[in-house]
Design a protein around this motif. Structure first.
Motif, mmCIF file in Angstrom:
data_model
loop_
_atom_site.group_PDB
_atom_site.id
_atom_site.type_symbol
_atom_site.label_atom_id
_atom_site.label_comp_id
_atom_site.label_asym_id
_atom_site.label_seq_id
_atom_site.Cartn_x
_atom_site.Cartn_y
_atom_site.Cartn_z
ATOM 1 N N VAL A 123 0.872 -1.181 0.000
ATOM 2 C CA VAL A 123 0.000 0.000 0.000
ATOM 3 C C VAL A 123 0.907 1.229 0.000
ATOM 4 C CG1 VAL A 123 -1.764 1.279 1.257
ATOM 5 C CG2 VAL A 123 -1.806 -1.228 1.229
ATOM 6 N N PRO A 124 0.804 2.060 -1.035
ATOM 7 C CA PRO A 124 1.719 3.196 -1.137
ATOM 8 C C PRO A 124 1.451 4.249 -0.073
ATOM 9 C CG PRO A 124 0.087 3.263 -2.908
ATOM 10 C CD PRO A 124 -0.149 1.985 -2.144
ATOM 11 N N GLY A 125 2.408 5.127 0.097
ATOM 12 C CA GLY A 125 2.238 6.221 1.050
ATOM 13 C C GLY A 125 1.644 7.437 0.363
ATOM 14 N N LYS A 127 -0.556 10.622 -0.906
ATOM 15 C CA LYS A 127 -1.961 10.790 -1.251
ATOM 16 C C LYS A 127 -2.518 9.590 -1.998
ATOM 17 C CE LYS A 127 -1.223 14.898 -2.927
ATOM 18 N NZ LYS A 127 -1.419 16.138 -3.707
ATOM 19 N N ALA A 128 -1.636 8.690 -2.466
ATOM 20 C CA ALA A 128 -2.110 7.521 -3.195
ATOM 21 C C ALA A 128 -2.496 6.371 -2.264
ATOM 22 C CB ALA A 128 -1.049 7.054 -4.187
ATOM 23 N N ALA A 129 -2.530 6.635 -0.954
ATOM 24 C CA ALA A 129 -2.910 5.593 0.008
ATOM 25 C C ALA A 129 -4.427 5.488 0.050
ATOM 26 C CB ALA A 129 -2.354 5.936 1.393
ATOM 27 N N TYR A 130 -4.975 4.623 -0.775
ATOM 28 C CA TYR A 130 -6.426 4.522 -0.908
ATOM 29 C C TYR A 130 -6.970 3.327 -0.118
ATOM 30 C CZ TYR A 130 -6.182 7.805 -4.865
ATOM 31 O OH TYR A 130 -5.984 8.908 -5.657
ATOM 32 N N PRO A 131 -7.797 3.577 0.873
ATOM 33 C CA PRO A 131 -8.397 2.450 1.613
ATOM 34 C C PRO A 131 -9.145 1.491 0.685
ATOM 35 C CG PRO A 131 -8.842 4.529 2.737
ATOM 36 C CD PRO A 131 -8.180 4.879 1.437
ATOM 37 N N SER A 132 -9.787 2.028 -0.365
ATOM 38 C CA SER A 132 -10.559 1.156 -1.248
ATOM 39 C C SER A 132 -9.653 0.139 -1.947
ATOM 40 C CB SER A 132 -11.311 1.997 -2.286
ATOM 41 O OG SER A 132 -10.425 2.795 -3.041
ATOM 42 N N SER A 133 -8.428 0.547 -2.281
ATOM 43 C CA SER A 133 -7.513 -0.390 -2.941
ATOM 44 C C SER A 133 -7.041 -1.487 -1.996
ATOM 45 C CB SER A 133 -6.306 0.347 -3.518
ATOM 46 O OG SER A 133 -6.721 1.189 -4.572
ATOM 47 N N VAL A 134 -6.987 -1.167 -0.710
ATOM 48 C CA VAL A 134 -6.646 -2.219 0.263
ATOM 49 C C VAL A 134 -7.697 -3.335 0.192
ATOM 50 C CG1 VAL A 134 -6.332 -2.741 2.708
ATOM 51 C CG2 VAL A 134 -5.451 -0.579 1.776
ATOM 52 N N LEU A 135 -8.950 -2.949 0.200
ATOM 53 C CA LEU A 135 -10.023 -3.962 0.119
ATOM 54 C C LEU A 135 -9.925 -4.760 -1.181
ATOM 55 C CD1 LEU A 135 -13.289 -2.124 1.296
ATOM 56 C CD2 LEU A 135 -11.483 -3.158 2.672
ATOM 57 N N MET A 136 -9.655 -4.058 -2.283
ATOM 58 C CA MET A 136 -9.699 -4.705 -3.596
ATOM 59 C C MET A 136 -8.550 -5.697 -3.785
ATOM 60 S SD MET A 136 -12.410 -3.709 -5.241
ATOM 61 C CE MET A 136 -13.652 -2.380 -5.272
ATOM 62 N N ASN A 137 -7.441 -5.490 -3.073
ATOM 63 C CA ASN A 137 -6.348 -6.453 -3.139
ATOM 64 C C ASN A 137 -6.500 -7.572 -2.114
ATOM 65 O OD1 ASN A 137 -4.243 -5.926 -5.187
ATOM 66 N ND2 ASN A 137 -4.110 -3.914 -4.204
ATOM 67 N N VAL A 138 -6.943 -7.213 -0.924
ATOM 68 C CA VAL A 138 -6.936 -8.200 0.164
ATOM 69 C C VAL A 138 -8.107 -9.180 0.051
ATOM 70 C CG1 VAL A 138 -7.206 -8.502 2.662
ATOM 71 C CG2 VAL A 138 -5.681 -6.727 1.773
ATOM 72 N N THR A 157 2.257 7.212 5.853
ATOM 73 C CA THR A 157 1.357 7.199 4.704
ATOM 74 C C THR A 157 0.416 8.376 4.715
ATOM 75 O OG1 THR A 157 -0.071 5.698 5.943
ATOM 76 C CG2 THR A 157 1.242 4.739 4.186
ATOM 77 N N GLY A 158 0.251 8.973 5.851
ATOM 78 C CA GLY A 158 -0.774 9.996 5.957
ATOM 79 C C GLY A 158 -0.248 11.391 5.618
ATOM 80 N N GLY A 159 0.970 11.465 5.078
ATOM 81 C CA GLY A 159 1.553 12.750 4.768
ATOM 82 C C GLY A 159 2.358 13.254 5.959
ATOM 83 N N LYS A 160 2.178 12.608 7.083
ATOM 84 C CA LYS A 160 3.013 12.905 8.249
ATOM 85 C C LYS A 160 3.443 11.577 8.849
ATOM 86 C CE LYS A 160 -1.144 13.467 11.116
ATOM 87 N NZ LYS A 160 -2.076 13.071 10.037
ATOM 88 N N ILE A 163 1.238 5.741 10.146
ATOM 89 C CA ILE A 163 0.439 5.214 9.041
ATOM 90 C C ILE A 163 -0.963 5.798 9.127
ATOM 91 C CG2 ILE A 163 -0.483 3.102 8.002
ATOM 92 C CD1 ILE A 163 1.935 1.632 9.270
ATOM 93 N N ASP A 164 -1.478 6.180 7.979
ATOM 94 C CA ASP A 164 -2.842 6.707 7.876
ATOM 95 C C ASP A 164 -3.826 5.757 8.575
ATOM 96 O OD1 ASP A 164 -5.257 7.724 7.089
ATOM 97 O OD2 ASP A 164 -4.986 7.342 4.949
ATOM 98 N N PRO A 165 -4.582 6.249 9.574
ATOM 99 C CA PRO A 165 -5.494 5.344 10.301
ATOM 100 C C PRO A 165 -6.550 4.718 9.385
ATOM 101 C CG PRO A 165 -5.888 7.652 10.894
ATOM 102 C CD PRO A 165 -4.612 7.611 10.117
ATOM 103 N N TYR A 166 -6.907 5.393 8.319
ATOM 104 C CA TYR A 166 -7.903 4.840 7.396
ATOM 105 C C TYR A 166 -7.367 3.598 6.680
ATOM 106 C CZ TYR A 166 -10.854 8.871 8.275
ATOM 107 O OH TYR A 166 -11.659 9.799 8.881
ATOM 108 N N ILE A 167 -6.066 3.613 6.401
ATOM 109 C CA ILE A 167 -5.434 2.427 5.793
ATOM 110 C C ILE A 167 -5.428 1.272 6.791
ATOM 111 C CG2 ILE A 167 -3.215 1.523 4.975
ATOM 112 C CD1 ILE A 167 -4.636 3.245 2.921
ATOM 113 N N LEU A 168 -5.065 1.571 8.025
ATOM 114 C CA LEU A 168 -5.033 0.512 9.040
ATOM 115 C C LEU A 168 -6.422 -0.079 9.251
ATOM 116 C CD1 LEU A 168 -2.620 1.940 11.781
ATOM 117 C CD2 LEU A 168 -2.130 0.243 9.996
ATOM 118 N N VAL A 169 -7.419 0.796 9.295
ATOM 119 C CA VAL A 169 -8.785 0.316 9.519
ATOM 120 C C VAL A 169 -9.278 -0.501 8.321
ATOM 121 C CG1 VAL A 169 -11.196 1.083 9.709
ATOM 122 C CG2 VAL A 169 -9.436 2.044 11.227
ATOM 123 N N ALA A 170 -8.978 -0.025 7.105
ATOM 124 C CA ALA A 170 -9.405 -0.788 5.930
ATOM 125 C C ALA A 170 -8.766 -2.170 5.931
ATOM 126 C CB ALA A 170 -9.040 -0.037 4.644
#
Lengths: 428, 428
Positions: A123-125, A127-138, A157-160, A163-170
């Motif tokens: 999962v890239p860092g 702005k390209a960190a898309y939660p939807s792509s996590v679902l589509m791969n996993v 991943t979150g720009g700071k 890791i972006d919490p949305y990625i972790l949650v997805a």
């Protein structure tokens, strides 16, 4: 948006595959991680991500995942959970059983379907960190039955930092149990060859920057990889019954992805062509990502005029788009003629974002004309098939001579003798 | 043949991927044929195959195919016809229908299975021109429904000028209607990009020399390619009930393929280990290809001792062999434990050549440990899947907000607006 006859249009995009310097850099990282393991992995993480970690800190903890849930908003959580249900349902319908063909002489032949054992999802860092792509791969891997699915993502991943919490949650919602804060070519190498902290996988999927793509290409063979995605595309095939504002909105939803995205309308209706071109301008004016969308529309967008819908289908089949929308009076009647399209959206309510996020089919779809021969990510991508051959004595006695004839014709006497020794010992 | 504990064995073969000079040469040929078409195709055919042809002579004529039938012997024809029937039957069982999932709100989702439109099969010249491989590449494509299957093969496959009649007959029996006398990297380029005489294809399969392999890698993306085969392998898992002479014959049938082939016995039985090692020596002495087989056995062959059959299965799963034979008292009881093997042959009558030539399953099988994540050639390799999304108004009205939530979270306002404009117009 330019309007032209379809014959005048040629969609040619030179996709960037990296400079020799980038390739050399990716290869060096891969070799170093292969040779040195965690030491190189941590060194490159510090160098490229500016994050000094110990091996023990690589793995994302249960506490972090729990904390991430507190940071995502409720509407997102509801939406992504429902999307996950839909994606799982669609992919479960793709499952196939192993099968056997039992023959009267006692022979049994078959195909055994098994999941890969361990899959890595990148999962890239940024702005390209898309939660939807996590679902589509996993989810497809999970539905296939892959017992170990591991996610890697850069430490920020979150720009700071973090890791972006949305990625972790997805990822958690999709069922990932094992996550590491590593990215770049070093993460790909770790997945391919393993380190002290990260066990090697059988397949790596997920998008990344050019170094990630080059590293994936370098490790292919040691592990499987998914295909490398090009810029996104949509073709809309429409007649005079379609609503120009819907088409313009859908074209722009594609164009806003990136400057190299392509959005094309194919229609026999000149009034519709004019109306869509005007609507695109109108809607563009207020789009937050209008700079990107404008470049995409100018460089790779077009309204293509054709004589009739069947001529339009020919154009579609030549372009072999990633996404095809059909907005005509009777879209279902055209379906049989569509040969090349990764995902086909029929009718006015099947706007492409429906498929990007929610309906269930995968949003990772072949680009750049490769829908001619390849398919959206699906459960088969995470299964391997073994052939099963149980030959009976009777079958061997009956077909042994023919097998020997074929083997001897090819000059492979050892093959013939493997049959002959059995025929002789077991008496014909 | 060396006997050792399984723990001491490591199968490492460095597979040759060509020198930079070979790669450059293949790339130049590909570029020239892409740019110049037939002119370059004919020039390279003269240079590399020593055959001066006109464009009109490239295609194999119906008369030549008819004449080939007069030159093959009757036993071969009977055998290859029966093999073709078996191969077709096995592959037909792999076919899948397109499917739709109809939902109560009127939404329809599905996967549409379609054959590729045009497939090219490369058949090498010289001694590697195997009629059986023609069947194994062509029939799965045909069963998938590919309407155009084209064969290319160097102008001299039989070791002298002219195409081996056995190759022509095998192709004709498999149903190939279109054959060209071109080989090497120039043939691959012609298939990928098309020339005046040869229309381009969607996928290229079939083995070839290093220039063919490099050219296939170079054109991948413009067309699909099959995987590049490494040297062949067999692992036999056996207990004390197995016949040592059968095992030795099967190991040698693999070893005779080439010097880099690997033939390995895994067994808990020391007496069997000794007996097989002795039998290999005995049978080797009279094998026509004993020089090749001897080198293969010495370099990559081994008898591996394990504590019990389940420990043997662990070794098998680590090696992930192309071919696995199980010769034990109750082979079926072990099947569930076998995770990684391209083709599994169970019991004393399922000698590997049964599968190489005749039973029906494909003989093009992943090598070099890639059975961990890939599969023998099968019908799916010649199908593409398109996703189908027909969303109902009701479904869009109900899920629109969630789709917009997900799109806006990812910063893609254009995606959200494509939904929003419909919700607004059609009234929620």
């Amino acid at each position: 948006m330019r309007i032209m006859r379809a014959e005048q249009f040629g969609l040619k995009r030179e996709v960037e595959y990296g400079t020799p310097e980038q390739n050399e850099s990716a290869l060096r990282i891969v070799e170093d991680v292969k040779a040195e393991g965690d030491a190189a992995l941590l060194r490159y993480t510090e160098r490229h991500d500016g994050m000094r970690l110990t091996a023990a800190e690589l793995r994302v903890t249960q506490e972090e995942i729990a904390a991430a849930y507190d940071r995502v908003d409720a509407a997102f959580l509801t939406a992504i959970r429902e999307a996950a249900v839909n994606i799982r349902r669609f992919h479960e319908k793709q499952l196939r059983n192993s099968w056997m063909d039992l023959q009267p002489d006692g022979t049994m032949l078959g195909q055994i379907m098994r999941p890969l054992k361990r899959v890595g999802v990148y999962v890239p860092g940024g702005k390209a960190a898309y939660p939807s792509s996590v679902l589509m791969n996993v989810i497809p891997a999970q539905v296939a039955g892959v017992p170990e699915i591991v996610m890697v993502t850069p430490p920020a991943t979150g720009g700071k930092a973090g890791i972006d919490p949305y990625i972790l949650v997805a990822a958690a919602e999709a069922g990932v149990q094992e996550m590491y804060r590593v990215g770049g070519a070093q993460a790909i190498a770790a997945l391919a060859y393993g380190t002290e902290s990260i066990a090697p996988v059988d397949k790596i999927c997920g998008p990344g920057n050019i170094y990630v793509a080059l590293a994936k290409r370098a490790v292919f063979g040691a592990v499987d990889i998914d295909s490398i995605a090009g810029p996104s595309e949509i073709v809309v095939l429409a007649d005079e019954h379609a609503d120009a504002s819907y088409i313009a909105a859908d074209l722009l939803s594609q164009a806003e992805h990136d400057e190299m995205a392509s959005a094309v309308l194919v229609t026999p209706s000149e009034p519709l062509a004019e109306a869509v071109a005007a609507e695109v301008e109108r809607q563009l004016a207020t789009l937050p990502r209008q700079d990107i969308a404008r470049q995409s529309i100018d460089a790779y967008g077009a309204v293509l005029l054709v004589n009739d819908l069947l001529a339009g289908i020919d154009v579609v089949n030549q372009l072999a788009p990633e996404h095809l929308e059909v907005l005509t009076a009777d879209p279902m009647s055209l379906l049989g003629h569509i040969e090349n399209a990764g995902a086909i959206f029929l009718g006015p309510y099947s706007s492409e974002p429906v498929g990007d996020y929610f309906a269930g089919p995968n949003h990772i779809i072949p680009t750049n004309g490769t829908a001619r021969f390849s398919s959206p990510v699906n459960v088969d991508d995470f299964l391997k098939k073994s052939s099963l051959i149980y030959y009976s004595k009777q079958a061997l006695m009956e077909s042994g001579d023919k097998i020997m004839t074929l083997a001897r014709h090819e000059g492979l006497e050892g093959h013939a003798r493997a049959i002959e020794i059995r025929l002789e010992k077991e008496g014909r």
